[in-house]
Design an enzyme around this catalytic site. Sequence first.
Site, PDB file in Angstrom:
ATOM      1  N   HIS A   1       0.709  -1.016   0.156  1.00 53.27           N
ATOM      2  CA  HIS A   1       0.003  -0.184   0.051  1.00 53.27           C
ATOM      3  C   HIS A   1       0.925   0.910  -0.131  1.00 53.27           C
ATOM      4  O   HIS A   1       2.026   0.901  -0.546  1.00 53.27           O
ATOM      5  CB  HIS A   1      -0.990   0.226   1.017  1.00 53.27           C
ATOM      6  CG  HIS A   1      -1.884   1.006   1.272  1.00 53.27           C
ATOM      7  ND1 HIS A   1      -2.418   0.861   0.050  1.00 53.27           N
ATOM      8  CD2 HIS A   1      -2.405   1.215   2.481  1.00 53.27           C
ATOM      9  CE1 HIS A   1      -3.399   2.706   0.676  1.00 53.27           C
ATOM     10  NE2 HIS A   1      -3.421   2.117   1.901  1.00 53.27           N
TER      11      HIS A   1
ATOM     12  N   HIS B   1      -2.017  -2.327  -9.770  1.00 58.13           N
ATOM     13  CA  HIS B   1      -3.087  -2.173  -8.804  1.00 58.13           C
ATOM     14  C   HIS B   1      -4.613  -2.846  -9.034  1.00 58.13           C
ATOM     15  O   HIS B   1      -4.846  -3.288  -9.584  1.00 58.13           O
ATOM     16  CB  HIS B   1      -3.496  -0.415  -9.579  1.00 58.13           C
ATOM     17  CG  HIS B   1      -3.746  -0.039  -8.256  1.00 58.13           C
ATOM     18  ND1 HIS B   1      -5.416   0.318  -8.110  1.00 58.13           N
ATOM     19  CD2 HIS B   1      -3.566   1.277  -7.066  1.00 58.13           C
ATOM     20  CE1 HIS B   1      -5.657   0.939  -7.447  1.00 58.13           C
ATOM     21  NE2 HIS B   1      -4.389   1.225  -6.823  1.00 58.13           N
TER      22      HIS B   1
ATOM     23  N   ASP C   1       2.738   5.376  -6.916  1.00 58.61           N
ATOM     24  CA  ASP C   1       3.841   5.532  -6.134  1.00 58.61           C
ATOM     25  C   ASP C   1       4.799   5.827  -7.111  1.00 58.61           C
ATOM     26  O   ASP C   1       6.005   6.225  -6.496  1.00 58.61           O
ATOM     27  CB  ASP C   1       3.764   4.355  -5.233  1.00 58.61           C
ATOM     28  CG  ASP C   1       2.467   4.080  -4.108  1.00 58.61           C
ATOM     29  OD1 ASP C   1       3.165   4.951  -2.940  1.00 58.61           O
ATOM     30  OD2 ASP C   1       2.172   3.254  -4.085  1.00 58.61           O
TER      31      ASP C   1
HETATM   32  C1  LIG Z   1      -0.887  -3.336  -6.095  1.00 59.25           C
HETATM   33  C2  LIG Z   1      -0.974  -4.978  -5.620  1.00 59.25           C
HETATM   34  C3  LIG Z   1      -1.023  -5.744  -4.471  1.00 59.25           C
HETATM   35  C4  LIG Z   1      -2.169  -5.330  -6.734  1.00 59.25           C
HETATM   36  O1  LIG Z   1      -2.987  -6.657  -7.325  1.00 59.25           O
HETATM   37  P1  LIG Z   1      -3.595  -7.148  -7.645  1.00 59.25           P
HETATM   38  O2  LIG Z   1      -4.275  -6.537  -8.313  1.00 59.25           O
HETATM   39  O3  LIG Z   1      -4.440  -7.960  -6.462  1.00 59.25           O
HETATM   40  O4  LIG Z   1      -3.206  -8.345  -8.120  1.00 59.25           O
HETATM   41  P2  LIG Z   1      -2.469  -9.452  -7.830  1.00 59.25           P
HETATM   42  O5  LIG Z   1      -1.220  -9.059  -6.988  1.00 59.25           O
HETATM   43  O6  LIG Z   1      -3.365 -11.075  -7.899  1.00 59.25           O
HETATM   44  O7  LIG Z   1      -1.235 -10.176  -9.347  1.00 59.25           O
HETATM   45  C5  LIG Z   1      -1.926 -10.384 -10.205  1.00 59.25           C
HETATM   46  C6  LIG Z   1      -1.069 -11.084 -10.976  1.00 59.25           C
HETATM   47  O8  LIG Z   1      -0.250 -10.456 -10.770  1.00 59.25           O
HETATM   48  C7  LIG Z   1       1.634  -9.933 -10.837  1.00 59.25           C
HETATM   49  N1  LIG Z   1       1.702  -8.649 -10.354  1.00 59.25           N
HETATM   50  C8  LIG Z   1       0.918  -7.349  -9.847  1.00 59.25           C
HETATM   51  N2  LIG Z   1       1.581  -6.356  -9.096  1.00 59.25           N
HETATM   52  C9  LIG Z   1       2.919  -7.144 -10.102  1.00 59.25           C
HETATM   53  C10 LIG Z   1       4.269  -6.167 -10.172  1.00 59.25           C
HETATM   54  N3  LIG Z   1       3.950  -4.761  -9.549  1.00 59.25           N
HETATM   55  N4  LIG Z   1       5.001  -6.618  -9.706  1.00 59.25           N
HETATM   56  C11 LIG Z   1       5.000  -8.605 -10.767  1.00 59.25           C
HETATM   57  N5  LIG Z   1       4.404  -8.932 -10.323  1.00 59.25           N
HETATM   58  C12 LIG Z   1       2.958  -7.989 -10.348  1.00 59.25           C
HETATM   59  C13 LIG Z   1       0.964 -11.184  -9.494  1.00 59.25           C
HETATM   60  O9  LIG Z   1       2.489 -11.233  -9.036  1.00 59.25           O
HETATM   61  C14 LIG Z   1       0.373 -12.300  -9.736  1.00 59.25           C
HETATM   62  O10 LIG Z   1       0.935 -13.197 -10.867  1.00 59.25           O
HETATM   63  P3  LIG Z   1       0.062 -14.631 -10.380  1.00 59.25           P
HETATM   64  O11 LIG Z   1      -1.668 -14.465 -11.451  1.00 59.25           O
HETATM   65  O12 LIG Z   1       1.192 -15.540 -11.230  1.00 59.25           O
HETATM   66  O13 LIG Z   1       0.183 -14.874  -9.421  1.00 59.25           O
HETATM   67  C15 LIG Z   1      -0.087  -5.833  -7.137  1.00 59.25           C
HETATM   68  O14 LIG Z   1      -0.323  -5.320  -8.183  1.00 59.25           O
HETATM   69  C16 LIG Z   1       1.653  -4.968  -5.774  1.00 59.25           C
HETATM   70  O15 LIG Z   1       1.953  -6.053  -5.443  1.00 59.25           O
HETATM   71  N6  LIG Z   1       1.929  -4.114  -6.489  1.00 59.25           N
HETATM   72  C17 LIG Z   1       3.423  -3.699  -6.082  1.00 59.25           C
HETATM   73  C18 LIG Z   1       3.475  -2.888  -4.453  1.00 59.25           C
HETATM   74  C19 LIG Z   1       2.530  -1.336  -5.181  1.00 59.25           C
HETATM   75  O16 LIG Z   1       3.571  -0.799  -6.347  1.00 59.25           O
HETATM   76  N7  LIG Z   1       2.210  -1.158  -4.764  1.00 59.25           N
HETATM   77  C20 LIG Z   1       1.446  -0.335  -4.485  1.00 59.25           C
HETATM   78  C21 LIG Z   1      -0.502  -0.125  -4.983  1.00 59.25           C
HETATM   79  S1  LIG Z   1      -1.182   1.985  -5.255  1.00 59.25           S
END
Ligand SMILES: CC(C)(COP(=O)(O)OP(=O)(O)OC[C@H]1O[C@@H](n2cnc3c(N)ncnc32)[C@H](O)[C@@H]1OP(=O)(O)O)[C@@H](O)C(=O)NCCC(=O)NCCS
Length: 408
Positions: free
Chosen positions: A239, A278, A335
């Site tokens: 987050h 996201h 971010d």
């Molecule tokens: C923000 C976040 C948690 C949202 O995720 P989400 O929509 O719930 O999607 P998931 O985490 O389930 O990801 C879906 C897939 O994409 C991948 N993915 C998503 N964001 C990724 C990233 N930044 N780098 C690498 N892989 C990523 C996941 O590993 C997952 O892969 P899988 O299906 O093979 O397991 C995720 O994109 C993330 O961890 N980003 C990095 C942290 C970040 O920048 N956070 C700030 C948010 S404003």
Amino acid sequence: MVTAAAAKKTSRQAGTGEATAMKNTGLRGVTIADTKISDVDGTNGILIYRGYRIEDLAANSTFEETAYLLLNDALPTKEQLDSFSRGLVEARRLPGFVIDVLKQLSAQANPMDVLQASIPLLAMADPVLPVETREANLSKASRLIASVAAVVASWQRIRQGLDPLPSDDGLSHAANFLWQLSGVKPDPAIAKDFDTALVLHADHSFNASTFACREVVSTQAHMYAGVAAGVGALSGSLHGGANAQVMKMLAELQNEKDIAGWVRRQLDSGRKIMGMGHAVYKTTDPRAKFLKEMGRRLGEKLGQPQWYRLASQIEETAVAEFEKRGKTTIKPNVDFYSASVYHMMGIPHDLMTPVFAVSRIAGWTSHIIEEKFGDAQGNPSLYRPSSDYIGNYCGRTGCEYEPVAQRS
Ligand SMILES: CC(C)(COP(=O)(O)OP(=O)(O)OC[C@H]1O[C@@H](n2cnc3c(N)ncnc32)[C@H](O)[C@@H]1OP(=O)(O)O)[C@@H](O)C(=O)NCCC(=O)NCCS
């Protein structure tokens, strides 16, 4: 009777015959309440606060005006804005005992822990804490917006062995924060960019920290209790903690010649690329577009174009690599570019997440008020989701309790 140890092998299936898959939905796609405060259209990359597009607010509004809009559901008149801004200035001075407590803490303390710990202290100093009228909650919101900025700036001074600086009452919220943080009166153009960054981060519908705030006050806990939970939720790297992680990544990759190789290795080993992806946006985050341009401009102005160059290169390579892997919706989030923007503004890396809170406090307090007064939902309701129990199960009579001496 079955013991818990034996039940472990069979789980609830022993009682029901059902096979249960483990799940954690993260509440994705589950609409749990109505809100009138902000809307995120993840498919089209649109963010609105109280009906206004974020692009419009970022270009034309100020943090003070945006905070008023979020809290009051309408843009202020000149008099209303002046009065609201005056209230924020008056609340900038932290209670003496809060400063005394901050001085007792280890200089190595995590700034988000320091901020979270300060919230209940601020509650104790609020004369209208027990009053639960809308007016009193608006007053608490105003104090909190001023105080969160003051705590973050004061902590930066205190951990360096310095005394906090007095507020410059002639400066805007954004400019005064930069002054109290660094001891240097900011260049007005940089202060304006920081103000814009605060507008961009001020709210984002039911994100994890806002949900935490709302969930806590749904119990009728006071606003400060909700905000303390919000700060805790924001601290996590998925987050608000992502901006500091992005800056760490950029600093580590400064001399990397093979960005494409680094991106591939990162993804092959299952590691995330911070600042990308996201939970709601399936296209570029509109805030990231704004911050990207700000990063380019600031880089040129301040003689640090390398951050924009590097971040753009990572973005381009990572998006292409994600696409190759069939993940076409992972794009930069807020971010990704705010990290280098804050770095160039002189914000220490471990204060980037607290700076997110300096802005998001406007959204948190607005959501708390909406939750408390049922502004959108009509009838405030205690949050109480359900879960499926998949633990040990020995039938309705329960597992046999073994006295400690008999357990092996
Ligand atoms: C923000 C976040 C948690 C949202 O995720 P989400 O929509 O719930 O999607 P998931 O985490 O389930 O990801 C879906 C897939 O994409 C991948 N993915 C998503 N964001 C990724 C990233 N930044 N780098 C690498 N892989 C990523 C996941 O590993 C997952 O892969 P899988 O299906 O093979 O397991 C995720 O994109 C993330 O961890 N980003 C990095 C942290 C970040 O920048 N956070 C700030 C948010 S404003």
